[in-house]
Motif scaffolding. Structure first.
Motif, PDB file in Angstrom:
ATOM      1  N   THR A  35      -5.004   7.716  -3.089  1.00 49.40           N
ATOM      2  CA  THR A  35      -4.850   8.016  -2.118  1.00 49.40           C
ATOM      3  C   THR A  35      -5.197   6.823  -0.717  1.00 49.40           C
ATOM      4  O   THR A  35      -4.891   6.248  -1.492  1.00 49.40           O
ATOM      5  N   GLU A  36      -4.629   7.430   0.404  1.00 46.89           N
ATOM      6  CA  GLU A  36      -4.196   6.161   1.516  1.00 46.89           C
ATOM      7  C   GLU A  36      -5.476   5.574   1.061  1.00 46.89           C
ATOM      8  O   GLU A  36      -5.388   3.728   1.248  1.00 46.89           O
ATOM      9  N   ASP A  37      -6.798   4.923   1.273  1.00 47.40           N
ATOM     10  CA  ASP A  37      -7.576   3.982   1.336  1.00 47.40           C
ATOM     11  C   ASP A  37      -7.562   3.115  -0.654  1.00 47.40           C
ATOM     12  O   ASP A  37      -7.826   2.308  -0.511  1.00 47.40           O
ATOM     13  N   GLU A  38      -7.564   4.581  -1.636  1.00 45.51           N
ATOM     14  CA  GLU A  38      -7.305   3.300  -2.188  1.00 45.51           C
ATOM     15  C   GLU A  38      -6.288   2.297  -2.497  1.00 45.51           C
ATOM     16  O   GLU A  38      -5.756   1.863  -3.051  1.00 45.51           O
ATOM     17  N   ALA A  39      -4.904   2.938  -2.077  1.00 43.49           N
ATOM     18  CA  ALA A  39      -3.606   2.279  -1.924  1.00 43.49           C
ATOM     19  C   ALA A  39      -4.063   1.084  -0.943  1.00 43.49           C
ATOM     20  O   ALA A  39      -3.203   0.025  -1.343  1.00 43.49           O
ATOM     21  N   ARG A  40      -4.449   0.978  -0.104  1.00 43.57           N
ATOM     22  CA  ARG A  40      -4.912   0.082   1.122  1.00 43.57           C
ATOM     23  C   ARG A  40      -5.308  -0.878   0.161  1.00 43.57           C
ATOM     24  O   ARG A  40      -5.160  -2.118   0.487  1.00 43.57           O
ATOM     25  N   THR A  60       0.701   4.484  -2.168  1.00 39.16           N
ATOM     26  CA  THR A  60       0.699   6.652  -1.861  1.00 39.16           C
ATOM     27  C   THR A  60       1.726   6.690  -2.302  1.00 39.16           C
ATOM     28  O   THR A  60       1.666   8.283  -2.185  1.00 39.16           O
ATOM     29  N   GLU A  61       2.964   6.461  -2.741  1.00 42.72           N
ATOM     30  CA  GLU A  61       4.293   6.757  -3.104  1.00 42.72           C
ATOM     31  C   GLU A  61       4.263   7.248  -4.623  1.00 42.72           C
ATOM     32  O   GLU A  61       4.333   7.762  -4.868  1.00 42.72           O
ATOM     33  N   ALA A  65       0.331  -1.070   0.271  1.00 36.96           N
ATOM     34  CA  ALA A  65       0.332  -0.223  -0.178  1.00 36.96           C
ATOM     35  C   ALA A  65       1.063   1.088   0.193  1.00 36.96           C
ATOM     36  O   ALA A  65       0.733   2.220  -0.715  1.00 36.96           O
ATOM     37  N   SER A  66       2.026   1.829   0.786  1.00 33.92           N
ATOM     38  CA  SER A  66       2.815   2.401   0.903  1.00 33.92           C
ATOM     39  C   SER A  66       3.799   2.802  -0.546  1.00 33.92           C
ATOM     40  O   SER A  66       4.279   3.998  -1.063  1.00 33.92           O
TER      41      SER A  66
END
Length: 201
Positions: A151-156, A146-147, A142-143
């Motif tokens: 977005t945080e939710d979409e990355a997760r 994010t890079e 997920a990180s």
């Protein structure tokens, strides 16, 4: 020959044996889990495998449960932290994702250990280790997203998708290997997975 057994042998032909470490025992336990599940972790067969005595085991561990804990810690170290470290120098997060997927799927097909652990997930120690590793792996993937600007939710969400793809590939590689592409077709397939994961929302 597994790492622990090789270290137990005399490296120079001098007739002396290297002293086994707790790590040697943990490596041997991991090899046994890969071959026969958690039930295969037994002191006497492991001692025979290492060319050691039960006294060597009890020098390092109070009981079998302590060895299992050490083996699971070793699994986390070798199959999660070392893999993340291996790709960390790559500056491009998309390329890190490619390498994780490519290297991880190749290793998982050759190594039955992860499938053996998943098959014994009802055992509390294994369940705890699997939960810890799953969170670490998904969190790391997920990180990367994010890079890449998600977005945080979409990355997760995409981290979970990527990890699910890896586990599905690993399971098929052991259960129905002929269902997976090989060679150049495998590379194209994995690149297609990566491109799907990187597609804008």
């Amino acid at each position: 020959m597994d790492m622990a057994r090789q270290r137990a042998k005399d490296p120079g032909g001098s007739g002396t044996r290297q002293r086994l470490t707790a790590r040697d025992w943990a490596d041997a336990a991991l090899a046994a889990i890969g071959e026969g599940g958690l039930a295969a972790v037994a002191v006497e067969p492991l001692a025979a495998r290492l060319g050691a005595t039960k006294g060597s085991f009890y020098w390092h561990f109070t009981n079998r449960d302590a060895l299992i804990e050490a083996a699971l810690e070793r699994w986390v170290e070798l199959r999660t932290e070392a893999v993340i470290t291996e790709v960390a120098a790559e500056p491009d997060p998309a390329e890190r994702l490619r390498r994780l997927l490519r290297n991880g799927t190749a290793r998982s097909v050759d190594d039955p250990l992860e499938m053996s652990l998943l098959a014994t997930a009802a055992q509390p120690r294994v369940a705890a280790a699997l939960a810890r590793v799953t969170e670490r792996r998904i969190g790391y993937i997920a990180s990367l997203f994010t890079e890449l600007g998600f977005t945080e939710d979409e990355a997760r969400h995409r981290g979970l998708l990527a990890y699910s793809a890896y586990l599905g590939h690993a399971q098929l590689g052991h259960a129905v290997p002929q269902s997976l592409p090989a060679g150049a077709a495998r590379d194209r397939y994995l690149e297609g997975v990566v491109q799907t994961l990187l597609r804008p929302a």
